[in-house]
Design an enzyme around this catalytic site. Structure first.
Site, short mmCIF file in Angstrom:
data_model
loop_
_atom_site.label_atom_id
_atom_site.label_comp_id
_atom_site.label_asym_id
_atom_site.label_seq_id
_atom_site.Cartn_x
_atom_site.Cartn_y
_atom_site.Cartn_z
N ASP A 10 11.45 74.94 52.90
CA ASP A 10 12.19 74.40 51.76
C ASP A 10 11.27 74.27 50.55
OD1 ASP A 10 14.58 74.16 53.18
OD2 ASP A 10 13.99 72.22 53.99
N LYS A 32 13.12 78.96 58.85
CA LYS A 32 14.45 78.82 58.26
C LYS A 32 14.35 79.02 56.75
CE LYS A 32 16.73 74.73 57.64
NZ LYS A 32 17.36 74.70 56.31
N ASP A 59 19.78 80.36 56.51
CA ASP A 59 20.62 79.16 56.40
C ASP A 59 21.35 79.18 55.05
OD1 ASP A 59 21.69 76.60 56.60
OD2 ASP A 59 19.81 75.58 56.15
N LYS A 61 24.82 79.18 54.98
CA LYS A 61 26.12 78.50 55.22
C LYS A 61 27.29 79.21 54.54
CE LYS A 61 23.97 73.92 55.68
NZ LYS A 61 22.60 74.17 55.21
N PHE A 62 27.61 80.42 55.00
CA PHE A 62 28.72 81.16 54.42
C PHE A 62 30.03 80.36 54.52
CE2 PHE A 62 26.51 85.17 56.30
CZ PHE A 62 25.54 85.12 55.31
N ASP A 64 33.92 81.23 52.95
CA ASP A 64 34.77 82.02 52.05
C ASP A 64 35.95 82.57 52.84
OD1 ASP A 64 35.54 83.59 49.75
OD2 ASP A 64 33.45 83.48 49.11
N ASN A 67 37.56 88.10 54.85
CA ASN A 67 37.03 89.40 54.44
C ASN A 67 35.62 89.27 53.86
OD1 ASN A 67 37.72 92.25 54.09
ND2 ASN A 67 37.33 91.79 51.94
N THR A 122 25.75 66.43 57.63
CA THR A 122 25.36 65.06 58.02
C THR A 122 25.37 64.10 56.84
OG1 THR A 122 23.12 65.95 57.99
CG2 THR A 122 24.05 65.44 60.14
N GLY A 212 11.15 70.36 59.02
CA GLY A 212 10.66 70.71 57.69
C GLY A 212 9.45 69.89 57.33
N ARG A 213 9.70 68.83 56.57
CA ARG A 213 8.60 68.05 55.98
C ARG A 213 7.52 67.53 56.93
NH1 ARG A 213 12.90 64.78 52.63
NH2 ARG A 213 14.04 65.48 54.48
O1 C5P Z 1 12.27 68.16 56.00
P1 C5P Z 1 13.28 67.99 57.12
O2 C5P Z 1 12.65 68.06 58.49
O3 C5P Z 1 14.17 66.82 56.93
O4 C5P Z 1 14.17 69.32 56.98
C1 C5P Z 1 15.31 69.55 57.75
C2 C5P Z 1 15.97 70.82 57.32
O5 C5P Z 1 17.22 70.94 57.98
C3 C5P Z 1 16.27 70.92 55.83
O6 C5P Z 1 16.19 72.30 55.47
C4 C5P Z 1 17.69 70.42 55.73
O7 C5P Z 1 18.37 70.94 54.61
C5 C5P Z 1 18.28 70.97 57.02
N1 C5P Z 1 19.46 70.28 57.51
C6 C5P Z 1 19.50 68.93 57.75
N2 C5P Z 1 20.65 68.34 58.21
C7 C5P Z 1 21.75 69.08 58.42
C8 C5P Z 1 21.72 70.44 58.19
C9 C5P Z 1 20.56 71.02 57.72
O8 C5P Z 1 18.50 68.24 57.61
N3 C5P Z 1 22.81 68.53 58.91
#
Ligand code: C5P
Length: 237
Positions: A10, A32, A59, A61-62, A64, A67, A122, A212-213
């Site tokens: 991210d 991701k 990631d 997230k389509f 629409d 088609n 979430t 992520g972080r």
């Molecule tokens: O930094 P962190 O560990 O919180 O990152 C979690 C990743 O998962 C981010 O890219 C966040 O957008 C994604 N994500 C999330 N909760 C969701 C869906 C995706 O934290 N329900």
């Protein structure tokens, strides 16, 4: 455990992506890519990860009409991503995406990506759902949508680790739960509310962990990844 860990890239900066992939190259196989990095690099991040032998969870997230999501799915297959996701929406759209992914993979000889549904973001509370006309709790809606996604042929869903157990109970062992919101005891929570440590999330039934972080913002991302992998290992002892 490497096969179960997905690191979220991210960042809008290409330079940071390179630094992270370089420092994590022996520890992390799956990255991701979300909207931010995908747009900032104009999709080039996919070439970079591919040329470094890494798997991509796209990631985007389509969401629409059938088609359009089907057409996007075909491109995702040709891009060689390992996993991509779409919002759980109408049955027809999901079915067409699942079928198109298989068909396009067979036609091109590319490995079929896993297709994952986003059930309920979430960030959505029960009140938010009611405001949009849905009289269910987020948990009820997650299971309802997971079952529909499964029926349409999707491989699994993105879920909070707190929902992983219930998804296994309702959809079976093989229906994949991809779980963000992972926080080892030593990491900052940040804006995540419903968190779980890596080992516990696996014990609860998560198939893949998205982190992520705790890794990307650590002083030493390589060391943080090693510690998380060790905690994941512990869960199976
Ligand atoms: O930094 P962190 O560990 O919180 O990152 C979690 C990743 O998962 C981010 O890219 C966040 O957008 C994604 N994500 C999330 N909760 C969701 C869906 C995706 O934290 N329900």
């Amino acid at each position: 455990m490497k096969a179960k860990l997905i690191v979220a890239l991210d960042t809008p900066e290409e330079k940071r992506v390179r630094e992270l992939v370089t420092v994590l190259k022996d520890k992390v196989d799956i990255f991701k890519v979300g909207l931010e990095q995908y747009l900032a690099s104009r999709g080039k991040v996919l070439d970079y990860l591919r040329s470094n032998g890494k798997k991509v969870f796209l990631d985007l997230k389509f969401h629409d009409i059938p088609n359009t999501v089907e057409a996007a799915a075909r491109v995702a297959v040709r891009e060689g991503v390992w996993m991509f996701n779409m919002h759980v929406s109408d049955f027809e759209g999901m079915k067409r995406v699942a079928e198109a992914a298989l068909e396009e993979a067979e036609k091109t000889g590319i490995v079929r990506p896993l297709v994952i549904g986003v059930t309920v973001l979430t960030s959505m509370s029960e009140e938010d759902l009611q405001e949009t006309g849905i009289p269910l709790t987020p948990q009820e809606l997650v299971i309802k949508r997971a079952l529909l996604a499964q029926k349409a042929g999707l491989d699994g869903v993105v879920a909070s680790p707190r929902e992983a157990k219930s998804i296994r109970e309702n959809c079976g062992e093989d229906f994949i739960s991809v779980c963000p919101g992972i926080r080892p005891a030593w990491a900052a929570k940040g804006d995540q509310k419903r968190i779980m440590p890596p080992g516990t999330a696996l014990k609860e039934g998560a198939h893949y962990l998205v982190v992520g972080r705790p890794i990307t913002k650590a002083d030493d991302p390589g060391e943080a990844a090693s510690k998380i992998l060790a905690e994941m290992e512990e869960a199976f002892k």
